[in-house]
Design an enzyme around this catalytic site. Structure first.
Site, PDB file in Angstrom:
ATOM      1  N   TYR A  70      -9.049 -15.253  13.961  1.00  0.00           N
ATOM      2  CA  TYR A  70      -9.859 -14.673  12.876  1.00  0.00           C
ATOM      3  C   TYR A  70     -11.145 -15.463  12.684  1.00  0.00           C
ATOM      4  O   TYR A  70     -12.240 -14.902  12.567  1.00  0.00           O
ATOM      5  CB  TYR A  70      -9.077 -14.676  11.566  1.00  0.00           C
ATOM      6  CG  TYR A  70      -8.202 -13.474  11.359  1.00  0.00           C
ATOM      7  CD1 TYR A  70      -8.755 -12.218  11.131  1.00  0.00           C
ATOM      8  CD2 TYR A  70      -6.807 -13.583  11.370  1.00  0.00           C
ATOM      9  CE1 TYR A  70      -7.956 -11.107  10.918  1.00  0.00           C
ATOM     10  CE2 TYR A  70      -5.999 -12.476  11.157  1.00  0.00           C
ATOM     11  CZ  TYR A  70      -6.576 -11.235  10.932  1.00  0.00           C
ATOM     12  OH  TYR A  70      -5.784 -10.132  10.731  1.00  0.00           O
ATOM     13  N   ARG A 108       0.775  -1.235   0.000  1.00  0.00           N
ATOM     14  CA  ARG A 108       0.000   0.000   0.000  1.00  0.00           C
ATOM     15  C   ARG A 108       0.807   1.287   0.000  1.00  0.00           C
ATOM     16  O   ARG A 108       0.285   2.334  -0.316  1.00  0.00           O
ATOM     17  CB  ARG A 108      -0.951  -0.013   1.202  1.00  0.00           C
ATOM     18  CG  ARG A 108      -1.943  -1.166   1.143  1.00  0.00           C
ATOM     19  CD  ARG A 108      -2.680  -1.351   2.439  1.00  0.00           C
ATOM     20  NE  ARG A 108      -1.811  -1.864   3.492  1.00  0.00           N
ATOM     21  CZ  ARG A 108      -2.206  -2.104   4.733  1.00  0.00           C
ATOM     22  NH1 ARG A 108      -3.458  -1.854   5.075  1.00  0.00           N
ATOM     23  NH2 ARG A 108      -1.369  -2.571   5.633  1.00  0.00           N
TER      24      ARG A 108
END
Length: 353
Positions: free
Chosen positions: A155, A32
């Site tokens: 998760y 990113r």
């Protein structure tokens, strides 16, 4: 027989060779902070498409290599990538992170999970890794990576990212038998996945147990360490020569216990002084541990921190890296400074480190 100098630099260090300078790569180095990545992301907004379409994943993996020539090229993927192959679907929402719905909460759900067959469910991984090996040749080491059981279970049980881990800890402390059976199934699947990555071309594999630093040391010994060991044991049975790295975020409290996992290299986060980490881990090889925030400093500051870390790590047995992933918004010229400095460390220090 491959001559020693035909072996990529990072792999030589990971195998224990003493070199003139520590090899260098960055966690999350593909991504990113790079404009070329953001442009590609705008065109292909689905994270899963970017990571599971081989052409896109290969291109993203190679972007930082072309720009900065790190000693390690890590495949662009996600720790959750193998979960659908076990029967746990997920999606990644931009700026929100992973969503797993329904989350895993019952023994019946655990019992219904299937063994991982990477060839059937993850064929794109082979294409990505084989192509990366062809592209970089001996100029760089190709790294694979996987999630470790505690973090993957967190998760899957929380259903999303968490700040408190209250759902998985509630299961750990009130229904541990469900959690243990789930962790063991994940460990078996991840061992298969690591072997598959190595067979497809990964020369080093990093295990991310990112959230295990949220455990007390005594709970780490019950819910994280045994399943790290399960993976390492199974992988070493078939691939004893492939170096394995373990990374945990916020790991200062469990550093010595990480050393009991059986991996070859411990990736140290920035909350520990590197000299103290070396002392605490004894003869183990280490990776790290520049604070990613340092890359927002001046070039002189970045250079000074690199030299300080390399001095503290001492000669041999060190891979230079960040203590966590490179941050969004990091100036690309500062990343370039990081890599250029790292490549000249032996000269900058005046003597081999």
């Amino acid at each position: 027989m491959t001559g020693v100098n035909d072996t990529p630099y990072l792999l030589r260090a990971a195998q224990g060779e003493i070199l003139d300078r520590p090899p260098v790569w960055m966690m999350r180095q593909a991504g990113r902070y790079m404009k070329v990545y953001r442009d590609l992301r705008d065109k292909y907004p689905s994270f899963r498409e970017r990571s599971e379409n081989p052409d896109l994943a290969i291109e993203i993996s190679l972007q930082p290599w072309r720009a900065f020539q790190p000693d390690g090229v890590i495949m662009f993927s996600d720790i959750l990538t193998p979960l659908p192959g076990m029967g746990i679907p997920f999606d990644i929402i931009e700026s929100k992170g992973p969503i797993i719905d329904p989350p895993i909460r019952t023994q019946e759900q655990v019992d219904n999970l299937r063994p991982l067959d990477p060839e059937a469910s993850l064929p794109f991984i082979k294409t990505i890794l084989q192509t990366l090996r062809q592209e970089v040749g001996n100029q760089s080491t190709v790294l694979g990576f996987v999630g470790s059981p505690w973090t993957l279970a967190a998760y899957a049980i929380e259903g999303k990212s968490s700040k408190t881990y209250s759902v998985i800890k509630s299961m750990a402390f009130s229904q541990p038998e469900i959690l243990h059976s789930f962790l063991s199934k994940i460990a078996d699947a991840i061992a298969v996945y690591v072997r598959y990555q190595i067979d497809c071309g990964a020369q080093v594999v990093q295990l991310f147990d990112s959230w295990a630093g949220q455990l007390t040391p005594q709970d780490y010994e019950v819910f994280a360490l045994p399943y790290q060991q399960q993976i390492v044991r199974k992988v070493k049975e078939t691939h004893p020569d492939t170096p394995l790295i373990l990374y945990i975020s916020g790991s200062a409290g469990v550093l010595e216990r990480m050393g009991q996992s059986g991996v070859d290299i411990i990736s140290v986060d920035w909350t520990v002084d590197m000299a103290e980490a070396r002392q605490r881990l004894g003869k183990m090889k280490v990776q790290g541990n520049i604070d990613p925030g340092v890359l927002f400093g001046s070039h002189d500051f970045i250079k000074a921190r690199i030299l300080d870390t390399v001095r503290k790590a001492g000669r041999g047995g060190h891979i230079l890296n960040l203590g966590h992933g490179v941050l969004v918004g990091t100036p690309e010229e500062n990343v370039r400074c990081f890599f250029e400095t790292a490549k000249q460390v032996d000269k900058l220090l005046g003597v081999p480190v």
